[in-house]
Design a protein around this motif. Structure first.
Motif, mmCIF file in Angstrom:
data_model
loop_
_atom_site.group_PDB
_atom_site.id
_atom_site.type_symbol
_atom_site.label_atom_id
_atom_site.label_comp_id
_atom_site.label_asym_id
_atom_site.label_seq_id
_atom_site.Cartn_x
_atom_site.Cartn_y
_atom_site.Cartn_z
ATOM 1 N N LYS A 1 30.600 -18.841 -6.415
ATOM 2 C CA LYS A 1 29.162 -19.016 -6.252
ATOM 3 C C LYS A 1 28.824 -20.499 -6.188
ATOM 4 O O LYS A 1 29.614 -21.355 -6.576
ATOM 5 C CB LYS A 1 28.415 -18.389 -7.439
ATOM 6 C CG LYS A 1 28.511 -16.891 -7.512
ATOM 7 C CD LYS A 1 27.627 -16.272 -6.467
ATOM 8 C CE LYS A 1 27.542 -14.771 -6.643
ATOM 9 N NZ LYS A 1 26.655 -14.162 -5.698
ATOM 10 N N ALA B 1 21.334 -21.558 2.123
ATOM 11 C CA ALA B 1 22.150 -20.425 1.669
ATOM 12 C C ALA B 1 21.784 -19.195 2.482
ATOM 13 O O ALA B 1 20.647 -19.043 2.918
ATOM 14 C CB ALA B 1 21.918 -20.162 0.185
ATOM 15 N N THR C 1 26.465 -18.408 0.029
ATOM 16 C CA THR C 1 26.361 -19.739 -0.569
ATOM 17 C C THR C 1 26.122 -20.770 0.523
ATOM 18 O O THR C 1 26.654 -20.653 1.632
ATOM 19 C CB THR C 1 27.660 -20.059 -1.344
ATOM 20 O OG1 THR C 1 27.830 -19.056 -2.347
ATOM 21 C CG2 THR C 1 27.624 -21.420 -2.003
ATOM 22 N N SER D 1 23.589 -20.514 -4.250
ATOM 23 C CA SER D 1 23.905 -19.144 -3.845
ATOM 24 C C SER D 1 22.613 -18.363 -3.923
ATOM 25 O O SER D 1 21.822 -18.537 -4.859
ATOM 26 C CB SER D 1 24.942 -18.511 -4.774
ATOM 27 O OG SER D 1 26.219 -19.041 -4.525
#
Length: 167
Positions: free
Chosen positions: A74, A105, A110, A117
């Motif tokens: 993440k 994102a 991400t 994220s």
């Protein structure tokens, strides 16, 4: 498949050792790995399976069953936008669009710089506060004003620019 670095392997080994021999250790180990590494790499699943005397398939099944676990790294800052019915009706899709625009994102992905994220989540159980956004674990209710979310994201971006490289 990417190999873990020595520090990540050390962290996984400590987590496995801490929980080995305890009742129901798989979920506890997975939770700790997710917390410490930000995701659950396959190597960690292998170590957990050995420690829990179960198959990697069983551990993988647990990881993929629970939405809280992820097998993908993440970003440094995690943004969750509730897409449950109440939030959706009150403008959650607009919030998602704004976050994509501000951070780069993708939904359930991400940003290229690894900073953000964005997860479109199902009901967070705070329907009275709809729409709900969670940024780095902090809940923001009645987030229909993207101005608030925009200010928070801008604040994160500003603070990241101030940090020296590698911080």
């Amino acid at each position: 498949m990417e190999k873990l670095n020595a520090e990540s392997i050390r962290i996984v080994d400590e987590i496995v050792a801490k929980h080995t021999g305890r009742q129901g250790p798989v979920k506890l180990m997975l939770h700790d790995v997710q917390h410490d590494l930000g995701y659950i790499p396959f190597e960690a699943m292998e170590k957990i399976a050995i420690a829990a005397n179960t198959s990697v398939a069983e551990v993988y099944g647990v990881v993929t069953f629970y939405a809280q676990f992820t097998i993908e790294p993440k970003g440094k800052h995690i943004i969750n936008v509730c897409m449950g019915t109440a939030c959706y009706v009150k403008g959650a899709q607009n919030l998602v669009n704004d976050v994509i625009s501000m951070t780069g994102a993708t939904v359930n992905g991400t940003s290229e710089d690894g900073l953000f994220s964005l997860d479109a989540t199902r009901c967070l159980g705070a329907c009275g506060l709809a729409p709900v956004v969670i940024i780095d674990g902090k809940v923001y209710g009645n987030a229909d004003s993207s101005k608030i979310i925009s200010e928070i994201i801008q604040s994160i971006l500003d603070s990241e620019k101030k940090q020296p490289l590698g911080a």
